[in-house]
Write a protein that holds these residues in place. Structure first.
Motif, short mmCIF file in Angstrom:
data_model
loop_
_atom_site.label_atom_id
_atom_site.label_comp_id
_atom_site.label_asym_id
_atom_site.label_seq_id
_atom_site.Cartn_x
_atom_site.Cartn_y
_atom_site.Cartn_z
N VAL A 92 8.88 -0.07 3.36
CA VAL A 92 9.74 -0.08 2.38
C VAL A 92 9.69 1.22 1.86
O VAL A 92 9.08 1.69 1.21
CB VAL A 92 9.74 -1.04 1.30
CG1 VAL A 92 10.76 -1.03 0.30
CG2 VAL A 92 9.80 -2.44 2.09
N THR A 93 10.91 2.11 2.08
CA THR A 93 11.08 3.28 1.44
C THR A 93 12.49 3.21 0.71
O THR A 93 13.51 2.74 0.78
CB THR A 93 11.32 4.48 2.50
OG1 THR A 93 10.29 4.43 3.40
CG2 THR A 93 11.64 5.66 1.96
N VAL A 94 12.05 3.53 -0.69
CA VAL A 94 13.20 3.66 -1.83
C VAL A 94 13.57 5.04 -2.17
O VAL A 94 12.81 5.81 -2.35
CB VAL A 94 12.70 2.97 -3.05
CG1 VAL A 94 14.08 2.88 -4.10
CG2 VAL A 94 12.30 1.35 -2.49
N SER A 95 14.89 5.51 -1.78
CA SER A 95 15.01 6.86 -2.28
C SER A 95 15.84 6.83 -3.44
O SER A 95 16.43 6.16 -3.99
CB SER A 95 16.09 7.46 -1.14
OG SER A 95 17.38 6.66 -1.16
N THR A 120 7.96 2.37 -3.11
CA THR A 120 8.08 3.02 -1.48
C THR A 120 6.25 2.40 -1.42
O THR A 120 5.42 2.97 -1.88
CB THR A 120 8.15 4.13 -1.61
OG1 THR A 120 9.57 4.39 -1.79
CG2 THR A 120 7.91 4.84 -0.25
N ALA A 121 6.25 1.80 0.00
CA ALA A 121 4.91 1.39 0.42
C ALA A 121 5.24 0.49 1.50
O ALA A 121 6.06 0.24 2.12
CB ALA A 121 4.25 0.31 -0.66
N VAL A 122 4.07 0.36 2.53
CA VAL A 122 3.86 -0.69 3.37
C VAL A 122 3.64 -1.99 2.75
O VAL A 122 2.70 -2.16 1.86
CB VAL A 122 2.97 -0.35 4.36
CG1 VAL A 122 2.52 -1.58 5.45
CG2 VAL A 122 3.10 0.98 4.93
N TYR A 123 4.24 -3.11 2.99
CA TYR A 123 4.35 -4.23 2.55
C TYR A 123 3.60 -5.42 3.54
O TYR A 123 4.31 -5.45 4.70
CB TYR A 123 5.54 -4.99 1.96
CG TYR A 123 6.25 -4.15 0.82
CD1 TYR A 123 6.62 -2.90 0.59
CD2 TYR A 123 6.24 -4.95 -0.67
CE1 TYR A 123 6.97 -2.30 -0.59
CE2 TYR A 123 6.49 -4.30 -1.57
CZ TYR A 123 6.93 -3.09 -1.77
OH TYR A 123 7.15 -2.46 -2.96
N LEU A 124 2.48 -5.80 2.96
CA LEU A 124 1.88 -6.74 4.00
C LEU A 124 1.79 -7.92 3.29
O LEU A 124 1.83 -8.19 2.37
CB LEU A 124 0.39 -6.40 4.14
CG LEU A 124 0.41 -4.76 4.54
CD1 LEU A 124 -0.08 -3.87 3.12
CD2 LEU A 124 -0.88 -4.77 5.71
N GLN A 138 0.79 -1.24 -0.15
CA GLN A 138 0.01 0.02 -0.02
C GLN A 138 0.72 1.24 0.12
O GLN A 138 1.51 1.59 0.91
CB GLN A 138 -0.90 0.09 1.11
CG GLN A 138 -1.92 1.01 1.04
CD GLN A 138 -3.29 0.74 1.85
OE1 GLN A 138 -3.07 -0.18 2.89
NE2 GLN A 138 -4.24 1.83 2.04
N PRO A 139 1.13 1.90 -1.11
CA PRO A 139 1.86 3.06 -1.08
C PRO A 139 1.12 4.37 -0.55
O PRO A 139 -0.22 4.22 -0.17
CB PRO A 139 1.74 3.42 -2.82
CG PRO A 139 1.67 2.17 -3.57
CD PRO A 139 0.42 1.33 -2.54
N PRO A 140 1.80 5.23 0.02
CA PRO A 140 1.24 6.49 0.71
C PRO A 140 -0.04 6.91 -0.06
O PRO A 140 0.21 7.42 -1.37
CB PRO A 140 2.24 7.23 1.03
CG PRO A 140 3.46 6.85 -0.04
CD PRO A 140 3.39 5.40 -0.32
#
Length: 123
Positions: free
Chosen positions: A119-122, A90-94, A38-40
């Motif tokens: 998970v955050t990808v810069s 970038t998202a919350v991975y469930l 779920q991405p922001p």
């Protein structure tokens, strides 16, 4: 009581790898398991799934060729190996588990869910 606990999330640079783990409180070998994200500010979306018994896998179009789902039944754990990560990953991975051997892309196929790992990808 089915409990799923995700781990392995964090901050990673674009292009890098990351491996997520999902440990279950029940024996998982005969059950389908999946990863969603779920991405922001967006809706939850299907990432990958692996069926029980036969270990047939399926992937969402946006991760195909970059992510790999696998399982170690002796540990009641499913993994998501992510490579060539992009900022849009970038998202919350469930993690989720089905009540049968089968899987699918719909959330309704999975009655049990973990709390998720960020998970955050810069860039």
């Amino acid at each position: 009581q089915v409990r799923l606990v995700e781990s392995g999330g964090g901050l990673v640079q674009a292009g890098g790898p990351l491996r997520l783990s999902c440990a279950a409180s029940v024996r998982t070998s005969n059950y389908g398991m999946a990863w969603f994200r779920q991405p922001p500010g967006k809706e939850r979306e299907f990432v990958a799934a692996i069926s029980g018994s036969t270990d047939i896998t399926m992937y969402g179009d946006s991760v195909k060729g970059r992510f790999t789902i696998s399982r170690v039944n002796a540990k009641n754990t499913v993994y998501l190996q992510m490579s060539s990560l992009k900022p849009e990953d970038t998202a919350v991975y469930l993690c989720a588990i089905s009540s049968t051997w089968s899987t699918g892309r719909a959330m309704a196929n999975y009655p049990y869910w973990g709390q998720g790992t960020q998970v955050t990808v810069s860039s």
